[in-house]
Every structure is written in C-alpha cells, then in structure tokens.
Design a protein around this motif. Structure first.
Motif: not given
Length: 235
Positions: A119-121, A125, A147, A151, A154
C-alpha cells in the motif's frame, strides 16, 4: 539472542506510520504462522508446470525491458524470489511480515529482502522493471486495491510488467480465518474474478495483456488466476 532475532535486525526495518488495520493484521498473522507455513509450502510453485512457465515468461519479458530490478511483493520465504534470481533477473523481496523476511534472509543470504507494504512502497518512482505478486493481493480489501495498483504503476518503468496470481472464484467472495497451523490469527481472504482484478489494473493505468485460469488440482478447492499487465511506454 536467537539467530532468528539477529537476522531480523540485520538491516533497518521501516515501520509504516498509520498503516491500515488489514496491513497490521496480516503482518501479525504471518509472523505467527511463518515457520509452519514455510514447512508446509517449501517449494513455492511446487509441481505445477504451467505456473513455472508463466513465471519464466514474466522473467523473459522483464529481461527484455532492461536492467531494472523486479520486486517480489509478498515474497514470504523467498522461494520464488530465488527462482527469478536463478533465471538471471535482478530481484529483491518485500513482505509485510518481519518473521517471513527473517526466514527468507536465512534461506537465501545472497538475496535482499525487506519489510514493507504494497500500500506504500518505499521505492522511488519508475525504478522497477517488474512487479511479481503471487497470492499476496488476496489479503487486500476492495477499497485498498486502487492504492496498491497505483503504487505498482508508480514504481514501474515505462514498459515494465506486473504478474499477479490469486485464488479465484465464479463471483467475488470473502473468507475470514481466526486460526491456521494451530495459531491464532486474523486474516481476511478475498476471492475475486479475473475480470474484477483486470478492471482495477486498467483503472490504475496498467494494460492487461493476458489472463490464465487454472483449474484446481485434487488437493485444492479454488481455481487460480494469473494476470499479466504492462505499464505503457508513454502516457
């Protein structure tokens, strides 16, 4: 201090501030069952030629995009990470469970594994040539899938690939487990159709290139689905 504890603290571990409840529950649950899970599934892909062929094809596609590495997200004990390494792919593993990461580091000391959440690597980028997520999105609630796939988009370089594998069903469903391998856990499992997951990938800007449904063997109840997607070269 035990060997396992020393291994877990060999490199810094990033703690995700304000992680969603399901991330914390998944981390704690897999910490509880990590040794038993690793013993029960010692070879990852097992004796499944089609699964091996699909991972081999993913490796070939990634190698063709250049030298950017692959992140094996939900790497568990690290056996598929090691397979990609053996295929000549630069790769590292990410798992939400510190204990799983410790076991992976012990079994594969030549490879890099760290704790993190999809959820939040904790990655810059456009730095990955590929994302592999085998049986890891099954614990992600529907409202968090956008989400997660955002990611993936991204961190992929243009032209980078995603390979997902998950248990599937004829319609979307959910199951909760409070015990596994004799350990108290709290895990939600989300069974989704390939069409549902493909829709989320497309909404995140990833182009679905292939869908494969594999019927369950005699010792399993649910079919498995593989989805291959690609980040466009230009957007």
């Amino acid at each position: 201090m035990s060997t396992e504890t020393r291994t877990e603290t060999r490199t810094p571990i990033r703690t995700e501030t304000g992680a969603p409840d399901f991330v914390r529950a998944t981390s704690a649950s897999y910490d509880a069952i990590a040794p038993a899970y690793t013993e029960a599934f010692p070879h990852g892909l097992g004796d499944r030629p089609v699964d091996h062929a699909l991972v081999n094809a993913f490796a070939e596609l990634v190698r063709a995009t250049g030298t950017a590495p692959v992140a094996d997200i939900g790497s568990g004990p690290g056996y598929v990470t090691a397979k990609l390494h053996a295929l000549g792919v630069p790769v590292f593993g990410i798992d939400v469970s510190p204990r799983m990461v410790a076991l992976a580091r012990r079994a594969h000391p030549e490879l890099r594994f760290h704790v993190g959440s999809m959820t939040s690597l904790d990655l810059p980028d456009e730095t990955l040539g590929g994302v592999l997520a085998l049986y890891s999105i099954i614990h992600v609630p529907d409202e968090h899938l956008p989400t997660v796939f955002a990611e993936f988009h991204r961190v992929l370089v243009p032209g980078g690939h995603v390979l997902l594998c998950f248990q599937t069903a004829d319609e979307d469903d959910r199951m909760h487990l409070a015990e596994r391998f004799g350990q108290e856990i709290s895990l939600d499992y989300y069974w989704r159709t390939p069409e549902t997951v493909a829709g989320h990938l497309t909404a995140a800007g990833l182009q679905v290139q292939a869908r494969v449904r594999i019927e369950p063997p005699a010792d399993a109840k649910l079919p498995r689905a593989f989805l291959l997607a690609r980040k466009p070269e230009s957007e």
